[in-house]
Design an enzyme around this catalytic site. Structure first.
Site, mmCIF file in Angstrom:
data_model
loop_
_atom_site.group_PDB
_atom_site.id
_atom_site.type_symbol
_atom_site.label_atom_id
_atom_site.label_comp_id
_atom_site.label_asym_id
_atom_site.label_seq_id
_atom_site.Cartn_x
_atom_site.Cartn_y
_atom_site.Cartn_z
ATOM 1 N N ALA A 10 0.821 -1.213 0.000
ATOM 2 C CA ALA A 10 0.000 0.000 0.000
ATOM 3 C C ALA A 10 0.853 1.259 0.000
ATOM 4 C CB ALA A 10 -0.921 -0.006 1.222
ATOM 5 N N GLY A 12 1.975 2.884 -2.758
ATOM 6 C CA GLY A 12 1.842 3.694 -3.969
ATOM 7 C C GLY A 12 1.101 5.000 -3.730
ATOM 8 N N ARG A 16 -3.573 8.789 -10.181
ATOM 9 C CA ARG A 16 -4.795 9.011 -10.970
ATOM 10 C C ARG A 16 -6.049 9.272 -10.120
ATOM 11 N NH1 ARG A 16 -4.527 3.855 -14.502
ATOM 12 N NH2 ARG A 16 -3.053 3.245 -12.874
ATOM 13 N N GLY A 78 9.222 -0.766 -6.677
ATOM 14 C CA GLY A 78 8.550 -1.896 -7.297
ATOM 15 C C GLY A 78 7.949 -2.831 -6.261
ATOM 16 N N THR A 79 7.034 -3.675 -6.739
ATOM 17 C CA THR A 79 6.322 -4.570 -5.814
ATOM 18 C C THR A 79 7.269 -5.575 -5.155
ATOM 19 O OG1 THR A 79 5.714 -5.840 -7.791
ATOM 20 C CG2 THR A 79 4.026 -4.392 -6.877
ATOM 21 N N ASN A 226 -7.805 2.489 -9.288
ATOM 22 C CA ASN A 226 -6.766 3.438 -9.699
ATOM 23 C C ASN A 226 -7.310 4.836 -9.892
ATOM 24 O OD1 ASN A 226 -4.489 1.611 -9.875
ATOM 25 N ND2 ASN A 226 -5.603 0.678 -11.566
ATOM 26 N N ARG A 332 -31.017 14.523 16.333
ATOM 27 C CA ARG A 332 -29.571 14.600 16.563
ATOM 28 C C ARG A 332 -29.151 13.686 17.704
ATOM 29 N NH1 ARG A 332 -28.518 20.649 17.219
ATOM 30 N NH2 ARG A 332 -26.457 19.831 17.737
ATOM 31 N N TYR A 365 -37.670 23.440 17.871
ATOM 32 C CA TYR A 365 -36.364 22.975 18.338
ATOM 33 C C TYR A 365 -36.472 22.514 19.782
ATOM 34 C CZ TYR A 365 -31.642 22.713 20.059
ATOM 35 O OH TYR A 365 -30.497 22.254 20.646
ATOM 36 N N ASN A 385 -31.832 26.616 25.063
ATOM 37 C CA ASN A 385 -31.002 25.793 25.951
ATOM 38 C C ASN A 385 -29.610 26.371 26.159
ATOM 39 O OD1 ASN A 385 -30.458 25.274 23.207
ATOM 40 N ND2 ASN A 385 -29.533 23.310 23.677
HETATM 41 C C1 UD1 Z 1 0.925 -5.279 -10.746
HETATM 42 C C2 UD1 Z 1 1.585 -6.542 -11.245
HETATM 43 C C3 UD1 Z 1 0.863 -7.029 -12.490
HETATM 44 C C4 UD1 Z 1 -0.598 -7.246 -12.172
HETATM 45 C C5 UD1 Z 1 -1.212 -5.992 -11.597
HETATM 46 C C6 UD1 Z 1 -2.598 -6.232 -11.114
HETATM 47 C C7 UD1 Z 1 3.931 -6.281 -10.664
HETATM 48 C C8 UD1 Z 1 5.281 -5.944 -11.171
HETATM 49 N N1 UD1 Z 1 2.956 -6.254 -11.570
HETATM 50 O O1 UD1 Z 1 1.093 -4.300 -11.754
HETATM 51 O O2 UD1 Z 1 1.434 -8.249 -12.949
HETATM 52 O O3 UD1 Z 1 -1.291 -7.631 -13.356
HETATM 53 O O4 UD1 Z 1 -0.443 -5.531 -10.463
HETATM 54 O O5 UD1 Z 1 -3.192 -5.012 -10.763
HETATM 55 O O6 UD1 Z 1 3.776 -6.579 -9.499
HETATM 56 N N2 UD1 Z 1 3.326 -0.921 -4.555
HETATM 57 C C9 UD1 Z 1 4.099 -0.682 -3.444
HETATM 58 N N3 UD1 Z 1 5.411 -0.371 -3.590
HETATM 59 C C10 UD1 Z 1 5.997 -0.294 -4.791
HETATM 60 C C11 UD1 Z 1 5.224 -0.550 -5.936
HETATM 61 C C12 UD1 Z 1 3.885 -0.855 -5.781
HETATM 62 O O7 UD1 Z 1 3.586 -0.728 -2.315
HETATM 63 O O8 UD1 Z 1 7.201 -0.005 -4.835
HETATM 64 C C13 UD1 Z 1 1.913 -1.240 -4.403
HETATM 65 C C14 UD1 Z 1 1.068 -0.167 -5.023
HETATM 66 O O9 UD1 Z 1 0.644 0.741 -4.014
HETATM 67 C C15 UD1 Z 1 -0.109 -0.917 -5.590
HETATM 68 C C16 UD1 Z 1 0.418 -2.325 -5.839
HETATM 69 O O10 UD1 Z 1 1.632 -2.418 -5.108
HETATM 70 O O11 UD1 Z 1 -1.168 -1.017 -4.674
HETATM 71 C C17 UD1 Z 1 0.624 -2.636 -7.297
HETATM 72 O O12 UD1 Z 1 1.609 -1.775 -7.817
HETATM 73 P P1 UD1 Z 1 1.524 -1.200 -9.284
HETATM 74 O O13 UD1 Z 1 2.773 -0.458 -9.539
HETATM 75 O O14 UD1 Z 1 0.226 -0.491 -9.464
HETATM 76 O O15 UD1 Z 1 1.536 -2.518 -10.145
HETATM 77 P P2 UD1 Z 1 0.852 -2.727 -11.523
HETATM 78 O O16 UD1 Z 1 1.622 -2.015 -12.552
HETATM 79 O O17 UD1 Z 1 -0.581 -2.481 -11.422
HETATM 80 CA CA CA Z 2 -2.109 -1.239 -10.202
#
Ligand code: UD1
Ligand code: CA
Length: 454
Positions: A10, A12, A16, A78-79, A226, A332, A365, A385
């Site tokens: 969570a 990100g 958007r 990245g994830t 998103n 209320r 009232y 009151n």
């Molecule tokens: C990701 C998947 C993709 C999948 C899709 C589904 C990866 C690389 N790709 O892509 O295969 O189809 O989800 O929706 O995992 N997040 C973090 N830290 C980070 C990056 C992301 O906490 O460094 C969180 C984001 O807040 C988000 C989630 O991970 O909630 C997914 O990240 P996002 O970058 O949106 O991945 P997608 O490109 O959607």
């Molecule tokens: Ca996503």
């Protein structure tokens, strides 16, 4: 050891959403997405639950009152990197379920099926879906024998890989003992320059841990939010489900598409709910209760046979049997109404009790008051009151008749069976059984003449 760990990603920003708040704080049915995901996760009784946060983390922590380990990811690389950030906290054994703070409607049965398929970490498990339009998602690449071999992200996919309609929902179960090794082997040499969690799938296969795909029973379960459009779509799906549950249990809902529960709603038998009702917090409706069009109820208990007429707004109050409220009533907090009470149009009641059979029907009232049984409050009555600094109570007995447009300057008492004359400003006790009038006497000037134009 058969430990269940859960990680919720969570961190990100949610660009958007065009919002100042972190995306995961946006709500579905009155509850933030992240708290929904945590509540679902908690139902699995995990041994460990952590949430990886970054953007807006202070507010996320402050507004999510849930027992989770907060894990900070300073930069969103990245994830895969997000999961690696959790390594210092993760237990060493068992399985780890990866969830997302912006995938709010995932449910317990789906997750249980994934965990079962993981077989204590003998398998890696992916929740997959098949979409008519898979654009944007990671694609599941299978061998000719059907075995999953890897995931390719849309931005890295070859044209023929983009033809694959089986996608990665992102939700997966990993053998916890492997996470440190696998995440350390991730590279960011890809189109987005990110450490993809999805690349652990190929590593699992290389390490002879089979990857099992579990198909999603319904698209919405793994749908992410998103933007505001997707949020509204999931909101409607969720509300529709709530309405269907209630209708299946016998509640009449005039239009399930114009019905919103942002909390819980419990209904007795033969309840009728007209269009555009909004229920917040915990609401309980007794048997044969009717809710008129465009009412808002928050933390309200309504007993049997009571009718709430259209456009009424009720908050933190309790209403007895066979009462009639509204139209255009406002109740209320800390209002308690007994059986057969009538509250009419443009009446506001706050922090007050009203006993059986009493009626307050028009333009009034009532604040900080206790009103007895069988009492009638005339149109335009105001309990004064508040002196600008302190609040005071008004006590009105049983069988009282308050004349129209009476001002009751608190603290003040009106005894049982007392009557006040219309237009009175009552500042002292009104004794039992008597008429009290406090207004200028009416006079007529016999010799008065209308002015004439000069
Ligand atoms: C990701 C998947 C993709 C999948 C899709 C589904 C990866 C690389 N790709 O892509 O295969 O189809 O989800 O929706 O995992 N997040 C973090 N830290 C980070 C990056 C992301 O906490 O460094 C969180 C984001 O807040 C988000 C989630 O991970 O909630 C997914 O990240 P996002 O970058 O949106 O991945 P997608 O490109 O959607
Ligand atoms: Ca996503």
């Amino acid at each position: 050891m058969n430990q269940l760990s859960i990680l919720i990603l969570a961190a990100g920003k949610g660009t958007r959403m065009y919002s100042d708040r972190a995306k995961v704080l946006h709500e579905i049915a009155g509850q933030s997405m992240i708290s929904r995901v945590i509540d679902t996760a908690l139902q699995l009784q995990p041994d460990f639950i952590g949430a990886v946060i970054g953007h807006g983390k202070e507010l996320v922590k402050a507004q999510t009152e849930r027992p989770v380990q907060w894990i900070e990811q300073a930069e969103q690389l990245g994830t895969g990197h997000a999961v690696a950030c959790a390594l210092p906290y993760l237990p060493k054994d068992g399985v780890t379920l990866v969830l997302y703070g912006d995938v709010p409607l995932i449910d317990v049965p789906t997750l249980k099926a994934l965990i079962t398929a993981a077989d204590n970490g003998k398998n890696t498990v992916l929740l997959t879906d098949t979409l008519n339009d898979p654009t944007g998602y990671g694609r599941i690449v299978r061998e000719n024998n059907g075995h999953i071999v890897r995931i390719v992200e849309e931005k890295d996919a070859l044209p023929e890989e983009k033809e694959i309609d089986e996608i990665n929902t992102g939700i997966m179960v990993l053998p916890t003992a492997k996470i440190a090794d696998w995440t350390s082997r991730l590279k960011n040499a890809n189109a987005q320059g990110e450490y993809y969690l999805t690349d652990v799938i190929a590593l699992s296969v290389a390490d002879h841990i089979p990857v099992i795909g579990v198909a999603l029973p319904a698209h919405y379960l793994a749908a992410g939010v998103n933007n505001k459009l997707q949020q509204a779509e999931l909101e409607r799906i969720f509300q529709r489900q709530t309405a269907e549950c209630l209708m299946t249990a016998g509640v009449t809902i005039a239009d399930p598409n114009r019905f919103d529960v942002r909390g819980t709603l419990q209904c007795g038998k033969d309840v009728f709910i007209d269009i555009n009702a909004v229920f917040e917090g915990e609401c309980v409706l007794g048997n044969r209760v009717q809710i008129g069009a465009n009412c808002v109820l928050k933390n309200v208990q309504v007993a049997d046979d009571t009718v709430i007429k259209p456009f009424s707004h009720l908050e933190n109050c309790t209403i007895g049997n066979n009462a009639q409220i509204g139209p255009f009533a406002r109740l209320r907090p800390d209002t308690v109404l007994s059986d057969n009470v009538h509250i009419g149009n443009f009446v506001e009641v706050k922090k007050s009790t009203v006993k059986e059979n009493s009626k307050i029907n028009h333009l009034t009232y009532i604040g900080d008051s206790d009103i007895g049984a069988n009492t009638n409050i005339g149109a335009g009555t105001i309990t004064c009151n508040y002196d600008g600094v302190n609040k005071f109570r008004t006590e009105i007995g049983d069988n009282v008749f308050i004349g129209s447009n009476t001002l009751l300057v608190a603290p003040v008492k009106v005894g049982n069976s007392a009557t006040t004359g219309a237009g009175s400003v009552i500042t002292k006790t009104c004794p039992n059984d008597k008429l009290t009038v406090a207004r200028a006497k009416q006079i007529t000037l016999d010799n008065w003449q209308r002015p004439v134009k000069k």
